[in-house]
Design a protein around this motif. Structure first.
Motif, PDB file in Angstrom:
ATOM      1  N   SER A 190      64.813  50.966 -23.328  1.00 21.23           N
ATOM      2  CA  SER A 190      63.919  51.997 -23.887  1.00 21.23           C
ATOM      3  C   SER A 190      64.695  53.185 -24.429  1.00 21.23           C
ATOM      4  CB  SER A 190      62.906  52.464 -22.833  1.00 21.23           C
ATOM      5  OG  SER A 190      62.117  51.385 -22.396  1.00 21.23           O
ATOM      6  N   ILE A 191      65.846  52.912 -25.017  1.00 21.28           N
ATOM      7  CA  ILE A 191      66.653  53.966 -25.638  1.00 21.28           C
ATOM      8  C   ILE A 191      66.549  53.803 -27.158  1.00 21.28           C
ATOM      9  CG2 ILE A 191      68.967  54.943 -25.901  1.00 21.28           C
ATOM     10  CD1 ILE A 191      69.630  53.852 -23.155  1.00 21.28           C
ATOM     11  N   PRO A 192      65.959  54.739 -27.856  1.00 20.84           N
ATOM     12  CA  PRO A 192      65.847  54.597 -29.310  1.00 20.84           C
ATOM     13  C   PRO A 192      67.210  54.713 -29.986  1.00 20.84           C
ATOM     14  CG  PRO A 192      65.091  56.766 -28.621  1.00 20.84           C
ATOM     15  CD  PRO A 192      65.364  55.988 -27.358  1.00 20.84           C
ATOM     16  N   ALA A 193      67.340  54.065 -31.119  1.00 20.91           N
ATOM     17  CA  ALA A 193      68.595  54.077 -31.873  1.00 20.91           C
ATOM     18  C   ALA A 193      68.306  54.477 -33.314  1.00 20.91           C
ATOM     19  CB  ALA A 193      69.270  52.705 -31.834  1.00 20.91           C
ATOM     20  N   ILE A 194      69.086  55.448 -33.801  1.00 21.16           N
ATOM     21  CA  ILE A 194      69.012  55.875 -35.199  1.00 21.16           C
ATOM     22  C   ILE A 194      70.262  55.355 -35.893  1.00 21.16           C
ATOM     23  CG2 ILE A 194      68.766  57.815 -36.780  1.00 21.16           C
ATOM     24  CD1 ILE A 194      67.639  59.465 -34.538  1.00 21.16           C
ATOM     25  N   VAL A 195      70.079  54.580 -36.942  1.00 22.29           N
ATOM     26  CA  VAL A 195      71.201  53.953 -37.645  1.00 22.29           C
ATOM     27  C   VAL A 195      71.083  54.284 -39.128  1.00 22.29           C
ATOM     28  CG1 VAL A 195      72.461  51.811 -38.082  1.00 22.29           C
ATOM     29  CG2 VAL A 195      71.145  52.062 -35.961  1.00 22.29           C
ATOM     30  N   THR A 196      72.161  54.802 -39.702  1.00 25.63           N
ATOM     31  CA  THR A 196      72.204  55.003 -41.152  1.00 25.63           C
ATOM     32  C   THR A 196      72.971  53.849 -41.782  1.00 25.63           C
ATOM     33  OG1 THR A 196      74.261  56.302 -41.120  1.00 25.63           O
ATOM     34  CG2 THR A 196      72.201  57.498 -40.813  1.00 25.63           C
TER      35      THR A 196
END
Length: 576
Positions: A190-196
């Motif tokens: 339940s750890i969100p990930a932001i990826v560019t």
């Protein structure tokens, strides 16, 4: 008790721009400027964040350095003991201002991140070409995180205290499965990930496709809209520069394009110099293609008054603001080889003030399955984002060829045709960034599938045949308008000789161009032989010699041509 310090170096793509070197930290520690427990302010040039771990024989306590001020860093080191003291909260970083024009992109992400874990997306993808603001947008989002958030930028290790994973253009391994497995491990906890991710990268598209199968929020940084571009340009050039001309010239520009165009303008900035710099700049989205901005004229398309009148009436007039009818999404120019079909497509772009993108079949066709269709979609996507573009498809029958009698077909040709038809269906909508006109060029309209030329696609058919006898003189004058020509040249006689010598094969634009190039070469050779330097011009003798050199006497079945010109050719000894 001896204390050892370990610096965990963060990647350069981390929102924090630089790192504190380990020797400097040790020097401050030994000099007493850093004590444990307690706080101390490092030197002004430290503008970074590091993770320090204080190790002892009994326990270890992590320390995270966070920016407290643009010129100072607040550092806290916890003393190690058998009964560790509670960890004081680190000062909250100042929010990074939202980049101009990006507020509509950042607000949905920050709102979704604040939702409970069972409602928010697992992955946040920010997709854009290089230097289009992915990192600036990510930094702004991270600066809005609530106090107590723990950020991880590793692509392999997931700290137990992490509450968010941020990966700014991470290296994409081949195969990509390890990175996908790591991201799904984040999802399981339940750890969100932001990826560019960079746009138009095969590896990035593969990763995005795998993540879209889960609960994923995708943000695509397209070229800014007129409103966003106005905000960005106002920030770049100041309030004293008129924006409407720059807005029109910068349509389809990314932030990197606007900075690049601005760097080409001489200082001090002025409206004319800025307009020239922006108008002459090619957006990064189109650098891979053959792009030009033709002059607002008919250019190299000479004569053919009937064709010009039809194009003006059925095509160009419909793009004017006061037109009551919508413009057609495309047109098909057909005719024999060499008559100027591509020149007409270029002239249409010039008359509209649009950029011209020439797309040859070799740019699209590929031996790998699915790659040709992807390239077709990419061409249309970039054209739509830039806007005010004419897409000229040479030999369009190779992409939209006729299907078999049953109307079906298999293989790459059928898939490319299906992709072309789908893109043509979507090209007619105007999204506020300008229109896109598709121009196809082919030899025979019967070679193009009927579905591609129906209403709503390349519906306007324009035939360009061989030049009429009365048009040859105008074409000959037009192809030599860029050089000085003797006023005594008998254009009518030359045109008649060319017409007679081509005979039943007819006169095409390429024939006149061949004659003009030959006349220029013969003129240069004559001038070099005679040693003249002043008042050099193409004379009638050069034009006559070029006719005989390119076409020869009676080359097209003509009986004898015009007696005056033929007599001059004979007198000069240029007749074959």
């Amino acid at each position: 008790m001896p204390i050892s310090l370990t610096v965990s170096l963060l990647p350069s793509s981390c929102p924090c721009p630089s790192l504190v070197p380990l020797p400097l930290v040790l020097a401050h520690l030994l000099s007493g400027e850093i004590v444990a427990p307690g706080t101390s302010k490092l030197l002004p040039y430290l503008t970074a964040a590091v993770a320090l771990f204080v190790h002892s024989s009994s326990s270890s306590s992590p320390l995270v350095l966070l920016p407290a001020d643009p010129t100072q860093i607040e550092v806290t080191i916890l003393a190690s003991s058998s009964s560790p003291s509670p960890t004081p909260s680190a000062p909250a970083p100042k929010p990074t201002p939202c980049p101009p024009g990006f507020s509509s992109l950042s607000s949905p992400i920050t709102s979704l991140l604040s939702l409970p874990s069972n409602l928010r997306p697992s992955f946040f993808l920010i997709v854009a070409p290089p230097r289009c603001g992915k990192t600036s947008l990510l930094n702004h989002i991270l600066s809005t995180l609530p106090p107590g958030s723990s950020l991880s930028t590793s692509t392999t290790r997931l700290p137990p205290t992490a509450t968010l994973v941020a990966l700014d253009s991470p290296p994409l391994p081949d195969p990509i499965e390890p990175l996908i497995a790591f991201l799904f491990r984040c999802k399981s906890q339940s750890i969100p990930a932001i990826v560019t991710l960079p746009a138009s990268s095969a590896a990035a598209e593969s990763l995005a496709a795998r993540l879209r199968s889960s609960h994923t929020h995708v943000t695509t940084i397209s070229p800014p809209t007129d409103e966003a571009r106005s905000e960005i340009l106002q920030h770049m050039v100041g309030p004293d520069i008129s924006l409407p001309p720059l807005l029109a010239a910068s349509r389809g520009f990314s932030i990197a394009d606007m900075h690049s165009a601005l760097s080409k303008a001489p200082v001090p900035l002025s409206p004319p110099s800025l307009l020239h710099a922006f108008s002459s700049h090619t957006p990064r989205e189109l650098l891979f293609y053959d792009v030009e901005t033709p002059p607002r004229s008919w250019g190299d398309f000479h004569a053919y008054p009937d064709v010009k009148a039809r194009v003006q009436r059925n095509l160009l007039n419909l793009f004017k603001p006061g037109s009551k009818l919508p413009p057609p999404p495309g047109c098909l120019i057909h005719g024999p080889p060499g008559v100027g079909k591509s020149a007409l497509g270029r002239a249409i772009a010039g008359q509209l003030g649009f950029k011209l993108i020439r797309v040859s079949p070799s740019l699209v066709l590929d031996k790998y399955v699915g790659e040709s269709e992807r390239r077709v979609r990419e061409v249309f996507r970039r054209a739509r984002e830039v806007g005010s573009v004419v897409l000229l498809f040479d030999d369009v029958q190779l992409l939209c060829g006729t299907r078999d009698a049953e109307g079906g077909g298999t293989g790459v040709e059928a898939r490319i045709l299906s992709t072309m038809l789908n893109e043509l269906d979507g090209i007619e909508s105007d999204n506020g960034r300008g229109r896109v006109l598709v121009v196809g060029a082919c030899g025979d309209v019967g070679e193009v599938d009927a579905a591609a030329v129906r209403e709503g696609r390349m519906q306007e058919r324009i035939e360009v045949g061989h030049a009429a006898r009365g048009d040859v003189e105008e074409m000959m004058r037009g192809v030599l308008e860029d050089v000085r020509v003797d006023a005594d040249v008998d254009w009518a006689a030359l045109a008649t000789v060319l017409w007679e010598r081509r005979g039943l094969r007819g006169v095409a634009a390429v024939d006149v161009v061949r004659w003009a190039e030959a006349a220029k070469r013969i003129c240069v050779a004559r001038v070099e032989e005679e040693g003249e330097e002043d008042g050099v011009q193409v004379e009638e003798v050069d034009c006559c010699a070029a006719l005989d050199s390119v076409f020869g006497r009676g080359a097209g079945g003509g009986a004898g041509g015009v007696e005056g010109i033929e007599a001059k050719l004979s007198k000069l000894g240029l007749n074959r």
